[in-house]
Design a protein around this motif. Sequence first.
Motif, PDB file in Angstrom:
ATOM      1  N   ASP A 447       1.016  -1.009   0.279  1.00 25.49           N
ATOM      2  CA  ASP A 447       0.712   0.474  -0.184  1.00 25.49           C
ATOM      3  C   ASP A 447       0.792   1.112  -0.069  1.00 25.49           C
ATOM      4  O   ASP A 447       1.190   1.915   0.401  1.00 25.49           O
ATOM      5  CB  ASP A 447      -0.680   0.025   1.407  1.00 25.49           C
ATOM      6  N   PRO A 448       1.520   1.985  -1.558  1.00 27.84           N
ATOM      7  CA  PRO A 448       2.357   2.440  -1.251  1.00 27.84           C
ATOM      8  C   PRO A 448       2.504   4.669  -0.855  1.00 27.84           C
ATOM      9  O   PRO A 448       3.169   4.555  -0.161  1.00 27.84           O
ATOM     10  CB  PRO A 448       2.720   3.250  -2.240  1.00 27.84           C
ATOM     11  N   GLU A 449       1.046   4.575   0.037  1.00 28.18           N
ATOM     12  CA  GLU A 449       1.021   6.365   0.242  1.00 28.18           C
ATOM     13  C   GLU A 449       0.818   5.727   2.160  1.00 28.18           C
ATOM     14  O   GLU A 449       1.385   6.509   2.322  1.00 28.18           O
ATOM     15  CB  GLU A 449      -0.143   6.266  -0.328  1.00 28.18           C
ATOM     16  N   ASN A 450       0.767   4.438   2.223  1.00 29.88           N
ATOM     17  CA  ASN A 450       0.170   4.001   3.786  1.00 29.88           C
ATOM     18  C   ASN A 450       1.224   3.996   4.353  1.00 29.88           C
ATOM     19  O   ASN A 450       1.385   3.060   5.724  1.00 29.88           O
ATOM     20  CB  ASN A 450      -0.736   3.298   3.796  1.00 29.88           C
ATOM     21  N   GLY A 451       2.544   3.108   3.858  1.00 24.68           N
ATOM     22  CA  GLY A 451       4.442   2.831   3.987  1.00 24.68           C
ATOM     23  C   GLY A 451       3.527   1.223   4.506  1.00 24.68           C
ATOM     24  O   GLY A 451       4.410   0.318   5.871  1.00 24.68           O
ATOM     25  N   ILE A 452       2.432   0.231   3.860  1.00 26.83           N
ATOM     26  CA  ILE A 452       3.019  -0.877   4.388  1.00 26.83           C
ATOM     27  C   ILE A 452       3.198  -2.103   3.243  1.00 26.83           C
ATOM     28  O   ILE A 452       2.479  -1.907   2.088  1.00 26.83           O
ATOM     29  CB  ILE A 452       0.954  -1.065   4.589  1.00 26.83           C
ATOM     30  N   MET A 453       3.902  -3.043   3.495  1.00 29.12           N
ATOM     31  CA  MET A 453       4.104  -3.907   3.072  1.00 29.12           C
ATOM     32  C   MET A 453       3.067  -5.514   3.354  1.00 29.12           C
ATOM     33  O   MET A 453       3.625  -5.466   4.561  1.00 29.12           O
ATOM     34  CB  MET A 453       5.736  -4.185   3.072  1.00 29.12           C
ATOM     35  N   TYR A 454       3.008  -5.761   1.854  1.00 30.92           N
ATOM     36  CA  TYR A 454       2.284  -7.308   2.293  1.00 30.92           C
ATOM     37  C   TYR A 454       3.831  -8.066   1.816  1.00 30.92           C
ATOM     38  O   TYR A 454       4.255  -7.827   0.746  1.00 30.92           O
ATOM     39  CB  TYR A 454       1.313  -7.379   1.717  1.00 30.92           C
ATOM     40  N   ILE A 455       3.902  -9.308   2.969  1.00 26.05           N
ATOM     41  CA  ILE A 455       4.934 -10.355   2.407  1.00 26.05           C
ATOM     42  C   ILE A 455       4.398 -12.036   2.744  1.00 26.05           C
ATOM     43  O   ILE A 455       3.905 -12.199   3.581  1.00 26.05           O
ATOM     44  CB  ILE A 455       5.595 -10.417   3.605  1.00 26.05           C
ATOM     45  N   LEU A 456       4.736 -12.261   1.209  1.00 25.69           N
ATOM     46  CA  LEU A 456       4.463 -13.841   1.105  1.00 25.69           C
ATOM     47  C   LEU A 456       5.239 -15.023   1.752  1.00 25.69           C
ATOM     48  O   LEU A 456       6.255 -14.245   1.493  1.00 25.69           O
ATOM     49  CB  LEU A 456       3.782 -14.482   0.208  1.00 25.69           C
ATOM     50  N   THR A 457       5.718 -15.626   2.554  1.00 26.24           N
ATOM     51  CA  THR A 457       6.394 -16.088   3.689  1.00 26.24           C
ATOM     52  C   THR A 457       6.949 -18.059   3.253  1.00 26.24           C
ATOM     53  O   THR A 457       5.275 -18.366   3.556  1.00 26.24           O
ATOM     54  CB  THR A 457       7.164 -15.584   4.484  1.00 26.24           C
ATOM     55  N   GLN A 458       7.727 -18.283   3.020  1.00 30.02           N
ATOM     56  CA  GLN A 458       7.330 -19.959   3.177  1.00 30.02           C
ATOM     57  C   GLN A 458       8.280 -20.336   4.320  1.00 30.02           C
ATOM     58  O   GLN A 458       9.867 -19.628   4.352  1.00 30.02           O
ATOM     59  CB  GLN A 458       7.595 -20.240   1.894  1.00 30.02           C
ATOM     60  N   GLU A 459       8.446 -21.412   4.975  1.00 29.34           N
ATOM     61  CA  GLU A 459       9.188 -22.144   5.622  1.00 29.34           C
ATOM     62  C   GLU A 459       9.336 -23.514   5.433  1.00 29.34           C
ATOM     63  O   GLU A 459       9.159 -24.136   5.428  1.00 29.34           O
ATOM     64  CB  GLU A 459       8.718 -22.143   7.166  1.00 29.34           C
ATOM     65  N   HIS A 460      10.563 -22.948   3.763  1.00 30.16           N
ATOM     66  CA  HIS A 460      11.489 -24.060   3.438  1.00 30.16           C
ATOM     67  C   HIS A 460      12.630 -24.189   3.423  1.00 30.16           C
ATOM     68  O   HIS A 460      13.300 -23.580   3.375  1.00 30.16           O
ATOM     69  CB  HIS A 460      10.885 -23.966   1.360  1.00 30.16           C
ATOM     70  N   ALA A 461      13.396 -25.333   3.997  1.00 26.41           N
ATOM     71  CA  ALA A 461      14.615 -25.423   4.412  1.00 26.41           C
ATOM     72  C   ALA A 461      15.016 -25.837   3.686  1.00 26.41           C
ATOM     73  O   ALA A 461      15.159 -26.685   2.284  1.00 26.41           O
ATOM     74  CB  ALA A 461      14.778 -26.251   5.686  1.00 26.41           C
ATOM     75  N   SER A 462      16.308 -25.699   3.194  1.00 28.70           N
ATOM     76  CA  SER A 462      17.910 -26.403   2.284  1.00 28.70           C
ATOM     77  C   SER A 462      18.497 -27.361   3.647  1.00 28.70           C
ATOM     78  O   SER A 462      18.734 -26.996   4.115  1.00 28.70           O
ATOM     79  CB  SER A 462      18.116 -25.076   1.647  1.00 28.70           C
ATOM     80  N   ILE A 463      19.276 -28.142   2.930  1.00 30.44           N
ATOM     81  CA  ILE A 463      20.010 -29.221   3.398  1.00 30.44           C
ATOM     82  C   ILE A 463      21.086 -29.557   2.714  1.00 30.44           C
ATOM     83  O   ILE A 463      21.111 -29.641   0.856  1.00 30.44           O
ATOM     84  CB  ILE A 463      19.745 -30.715   3.869  1.00 30.44           C
TER      85      ILE A 463
END
Length: 749
Positions: A447-463
Amino acid sequence: MLQNPKKPRYLSLLIIAIPLAIGLFSGCKQEDSDHHTSWTHYGGSPDQSRFFNAQEITKENVSELEVAWMFPTGDESPYFFSPIIVDTTMYLMGKNSSLIAVNVVTGKEIWIHANLNGITRRGINYWESKDKTDKRLLFTINNTLQAIDAVNGQSILNFGTNGYVDLREGLDRDPTSIRRMQAMMPGVLFDDLLILGSAPGESYFSPPGYVRAYNVVTGQHVWTFHTIPHPGEYGYETWPKDAYKYVGGVNVWSEISVDPDRGIAYLPIGSPTYDYYGADRIGSNLFANSLVAINARTGERIWHYQTVHHDLWDYDLSPAPQLMTVKKEGKEIDAVAVATKHGFVFVFDRVTGEPVFPIEEKPFPKSEMPGEESWPTQPIPSLPSFTKHEVTLGTLNPYFPDSLKQVWNNRINAAKSGLYIPPSDKYETVMMPGALGGSNYGNTAADPENGIMYILTQEHASIYKLNKVEPPKINLSDNELKKVKTMYATTCKTCHGEDMSGGVGPSLLNVGQHVIYDEFRSTVINGRGQMPGFVHVDEETLKAMYRYLGGNPATFNFRRNAETNTPEGNVVASGGAKIKPDSTKGAPMSDYPEGVEHPEARYTTEYGLEWPGLATPPWSSLLAYDLNNGTIKWSKPVGQDSLYVQGDQSKGAPGGVLRKGMVVTSTGIVFATAKGGKLYAFDAENGNILWEETLSHESNAQPSMYTINGKQYLVINATSNFAKDSYNHSKKEGALPKGYIVYALPDKK
């Protein structure tokens, strides 16, 4: 910001702002409403915010959304394409990799440009002249840049040379030796320039990922930003001498954001090759893993910040930098924020590059690998992280059966896990998040004017576990192995060395993984350069030798402009501009240039992605990050994953968001897709679910939004198959076919 006193100051100086640029740009203010009322770019607008300004769909009526129309893709292929909408036309992909123009009100097909096999998978660019007499679609295909007339669908053959620009040129390599260059993302438009990243591969000696700009009318190359600096350029001293001649990667393979009013492009730059072992690139390695602000007209650097020094974890920047106005301590700051794979958010003044929130250089463990010099510190923002950074016995997946729990108890006890633990050849390193974890491409919006960033995130490990690169061990029959050894001893060893590592001739180690069989066969029989031809070698021996060098003679050999079937419909053209075949083809680079110092051995590892649900769920979440005060406003699990879940597989556990997308509306709704065919409408204020839909197929593309005649539409690409660890909703009664689904509110009666 801490500096390492043992290192030269230029290696610690992470931000450089050009005073002239500050004076030039500081008076500009982006009017967001002007840039967010259409969806003519991959991410909606040049800033890639996925923000849309319209008033019809609200929190109160969003639950009434229904399918207005859909466009079936006409085949069973999964498409990752994100539609763009211009006036009354939508451009999408289907029907055997064809570009299709569709009327946005009726869904009726207008034209098809068929058989664009090899086209960038995730999107295209639209450009029009100021007088609107020239409208064109620009895209990359088979390592070329091409243009199509947006009105009639025909290739524009006066673009570039005979209708295309060869993207393999100008990369400090023999163009004919480059097998892969185009990115899967479409780039971004600024004025009459198309700014392009690249995806040159992640192997040793892959080409460099320079960022380039081309004129949209002529195809002329306008500027290049050397992501691996040349002698005399800023950052050259952060690499070994002549590193640009053999290091690859350091590319923007994902999303470039542009501030159109200031004329600044923000580049989220990726990791250098080789990703997990950097003994041949000692130094901090600018501009790898850096957010770089450049003049969009000239390609000149304005400022930069490196988020990972001397990357050994494939923690390249991939989500789109988000451009927002942040209100901090009573002051408005035009900021740019970037989320990372390893779960951090970095926020900077958009013009100067000064951090909006403090960042501290903190010490981390030293690499134990021979020849390696991991960087002693890494930058850690003061903002809260949005992922786990360690896998322990206490955080293992509770859905694991007892037998698997015991296996992982043993592996975790023998491994090391934690933020910035360097990979090793002595033990496994369990990285959380891994190469596909955290926030990846398509996973941020604002939301550019209100300073809110939305993030999709994933708990995915690498070995990871490093292994020394050795000549491939191929299962050959005794007779085949005898033929190979005889051939090598009598025709190859003198030039290529006892162990195939090179001498007068280049190294042959793993050459079968880089050169297709037809090229290998032609080189052996006909010769090349100083190498004579060996016409006496029989086909059986040639194929055995190729397998011994790591290749598979039966592997499909890519052919440019391959002939394919023409789909049904209003086909106006097929195949794009015809690409002239190379008269000669150089072998991909397989060894260091002559005279360049380099380590004796090379090490590689698998990506280690086979355990996506290693830790406790939720495995994926959507969160709202308030950058006015640096806090996570809310976080909600998204997606449905049946991985290891017992009983009703249709219920599953929350997880699997990777590489989906969002649309944020001015009425306070966040539309998001997630694994399991999930489509959500969240309340942007608190994260409450306002509406939820289960699609008949997975969506692996960026959603789009548009308005026409005052009516607002949401477009979802639902063309991907469900994975084995998901419930298959395509089998349900009433399931829609694969295609683009367009939602709208019902018409008022």
